[in-house]
Design an enzyme around this catalytic site. Structure first.
Site, PDB file in Angstrom:
ATOM      1  N   LYS A 130       0.838  -1.205   0.000  1.00 21.25           N
ATOM      2  CA  LYS A 130       0.000   0.000   0.000  1.00 21.25           C
ATOM      3  C   LYS A 130       0.876   1.260   0.000  1.00 21.25           C
ATOM      4  O   LYS A 130       2.095   1.175   0.212  1.00 21.25           O
ATOM      5  CB  LYS A 130      -0.914  -0.027   1.229  1.00 21.25           C
ATOM      6  CG  LYS A 130      -1.980  -1.132   1.180  1.00 21.25           C
ATOM      7  CD  LYS A 130      -2.877  -1.049   2.412  1.00 21.25           C
ATOM      8  CE  LYS A 130      -4.032  -2.030   2.330  1.00 21.25           C
ATOM      9  NZ  LYS A 130      -4.948  -1.888   3.491  1.00 21.25           N
ATOM     10  N   THR A 160      -5.044  -6.978  10.692  1.00 22.15           N
ATOM     11  CA  THR A 160      -5.347  -5.670  10.075  1.00 22.15           C
ATOM     12  C   THR A 160      -4.795  -4.471  10.849  1.00 22.15           C
ATOM     13  O   THR A 160      -4.283  -3.536  10.247  1.00 22.15           O
ATOM     14  CB  THR A 160      -6.886  -5.505   9.954  1.00 22.15           C
ATOM     15  OG1 THR A 160      -7.378  -6.628   9.239  1.00 22.15           O
ATOM     16  CG2 THR A 160      -7.258  -4.249   9.200  1.00 22.15           C
ATOM     17  N   ARG A 175       3.299  -5.945   9.705  1.00 22.88           N
ATOM     18  CA  ARG A 175       2.591  -4.822  10.356  1.00 22.88           C
ATOM     19  C   ARG A 175       3.103  -4.588  11.770  1.00 22.88           C
ATOM     20  O   ARG A 175       3.235  -3.449  12.215  1.00 22.88           O
ATOM     21  CB  ARG A 175       1.088  -5.081  10.345  1.00 22.88           C
ATOM     22  CG  ARG A 175       0.489  -4.915   8.945  1.00 22.88           C
ATOM     23  CD  ARG A 175      -0.927  -5.437   8.874  1.00 22.88           C
ATOM     24  NE  ARG A 175      -1.553  -5.196   7.583  1.00 22.88           N
ATOM     25  CZ  ARG A 175      -2.554  -5.918   7.092  1.00 22.88           C
ATOM     26  NH1 ARG A 175      -3.043  -6.926   7.796  1.00 22.88           N
ATOM     27  NH2 ARG A 175      -3.074  -5.632   5.915  1.00 22.88           N
ATOM     28  N   HIS A 223      -1.951  -5.091   1.516  1.00 24.76           N
ATOM     29  CA  HIS A 223      -3.214  -5.801   1.378  1.00 24.76           C
ATOM     30  C   HIS A 223      -2.881  -7.233   0.977  1.00 24.76           C
ATOM     31  O   HIS A 223      -2.040  -7.439   0.112  1.00 24.76           O
ATOM     32  CB  HIS A 223      -4.087  -5.158   0.286  1.00 24.76           C
ATOM     33  CG  HIS A 223      -5.203  -6.060  -0.144  1.00 24.76           C
ATOM     34  ND1 HIS A 223      -6.368  -6.161   0.568  1.00 24.76           N
ATOM     35  CD2 HIS A 223      -5.310  -6.949  -1.167  1.00 24.76           C
ATOM     36  CE1 HIS A 223      -7.156  -7.061  -0.014  1.00 24.76           C
ATOM     37  NE2 HIS A 223      -6.532  -7.555  -1.064  1.00 24.76           N
TER      38      HIS A 223
HETATM   39  P1  CMP Z   1      -7.705  -4.040   4.420  1.00 28.79           P
HETATM   40  O1  CMP Z   1      -8.135  -5.070   5.405  1.00 28.79           O
HETATM   41  O2  CMP Z   1      -6.665  -4.366   3.417  1.00 28.79           O
HETATM   42  O3  CMP Z   1      -9.014  -3.508   3.655  1.00 28.79           O
HETATM   43  C1  CMP Z   1      -9.924  -2.648   4.311  1.00 28.79           C
HETATM   44  C2  CMP Z   1      -9.118  -1.500   4.856  1.00 28.79           C
HETATM   45  O4  CMP Z   1      -9.884  -0.510   5.524  1.00 28.79           O
HETATM   46  C3  CMP Z   1      -8.154  -1.986   5.903  1.00 28.79           C
HETATM   47  O5  CMP Z   1      -7.169  -2.758   5.259  1.00 28.79           O
HETATM   48  C4  CMP Z   1      -7.719  -0.677   6.524  1.00 28.79           C
HETATM   49  O6  CMP Z   1      -6.791   0.025   5.713  1.00 28.79           O
HETATM   50  C5  CMP Z   1      -9.049   0.098   6.496  1.00 28.79           C
HETATM   51  N1  CMP Z   1      -9.803   0.015   7.740  1.00 28.79           N
HETATM   52  C6  CMP Z   1     -10.319  -1.097   8.310  1.00 28.79           C
HETATM   53  N2  CMP Z   1     -10.985  -0.788   9.427  1.00 28.79           N
HETATM   54  C7  CMP Z   1     -10.894   0.543   9.569  1.00 28.79           C
HETATM   55  C8  CMP Z   1     -11.378   1.488  10.534  1.00 28.79           C
HETATM   56  N3  CMP Z   1     -12.083   1.079  11.600  1.00 28.79           N
HETATM   57  N4  CMP Z   1     -11.109   2.773  10.345  1.00 28.79           N
HETATM   58  C9  CMP Z   1     -10.393   3.191   9.279  1.00 28.79           C
HETATM   59  N5  CMP Z   1      -9.916   2.363   8.341  1.00 28.79           N
HETATM   60  C10 CMP Z   1     -10.148   1.063   8.486  1.00 28.79           C
END
Ligand code: CMP
Length: 194
Positions: free
Chosen positions: A13, A128, A139, A162
């Site tokens: 990303k 995540t 991460r 991602h």
């Molecule tokens: P990813 O799981 O690749 O795809 C969805 C994305 O949304 C995640 O990575 C984060 O970058 C973003 N994301 C997920 N949850 C939140 C949240 N609560 N607030 C802001 N961004 C989010």
């Protein structure tokens, strides 16, 4: 399909690219004996990213509800922060933040092949939310972002990479980002394929 032919899709990303982590991420994938069979840096269009992320009500609502929970948990008033306390409305805003983030710098996309490629790549990447990711994961080693900070700053959580969640999602994402006749490069990895 032979077990060694499972494929997954990974994108570095904007924050991963701007932190200079492309090489580190590739290194961790290759050292686990997974094989990169396609790789490209590119600048996505807004529309491409818009179609990459789901648009259905359930997904958008879930994003909104997670953000609402974060505001509540840390004592922020959603009305003050984003002018609404409706899950769907907040979800739409967060999705917008996500599109802005994902188009803010080039991305690096790749197809990775090997045994349990989907699950192993997700282990390498970590969960995540970087602030709660274990050390030893991409991460957990290179970021500390958290939804409390991201939602307060009205932006998406920046989590470096991602990676597809399931083999079905991987198939879909590989086709979406590389095309139906994905130009994968076949070769034999020493110690893996021979
Ligand atoms: P990813 O799981 O690749 O795809 C969805 C994305 O949304 C995640 O990575 C984060 O970058 C973003 N994301 C997920 N949850 C939140 C949240 N609560 N607030 C802001 N961004 C989010």
């Amino acid at each position: 399909m032979h077990p060694k032919e499972e494929r997954t899709y990974l994108m570095v990303k904007p924050d991963g690219v701007r932190k200079g982590l492309i090489g580190e991420i590739i290194k961790r994938i290759e050292q686990r004996d997974l094989k990169i069979v396609a790789l490209e840096m590119f600048k996505p269009t807004y529309d491409q990213i818009d179609s990459h992320y789901p648009k259905d009500e359930a997904w958008v609502k879930r994003l909104g509800s997670k953000t609402l929970n974060t505001y509540n948990k840390y004592g922020f008033d959603p009305m003050t922060e984003v002018g609404t306390s409706d899950e769907m409305e907040i979800g739409k805003k967060v999705r917008g933040w996500l599109l802005d983030y994902m188009t803010s710098a080039p991305l690096v996309k790749m197809i990775i092949q090997g045994i349990h490629a989907v699950d192993v790549v997700r282990k390498i990447v970590g969960p995540t939310m970087p602030a709660t990711a274990e050390m030893g994961t991409v991460r957990g080693d290179f970021s500390i972002d958290s939804p409390v900070l991201a939602n307060k700053e009205k932006r998406a959580v920046m989590n470096l990479v991602h990676a597809s969640e399931t083999p079905e999602e991987a198939l879909h994402e590989i086709e979406y980002w590389f095309g139906k006749t994905s130009a994968v490069c076949e070769y034999k990895r020493f110690g893996v394929d021979e």
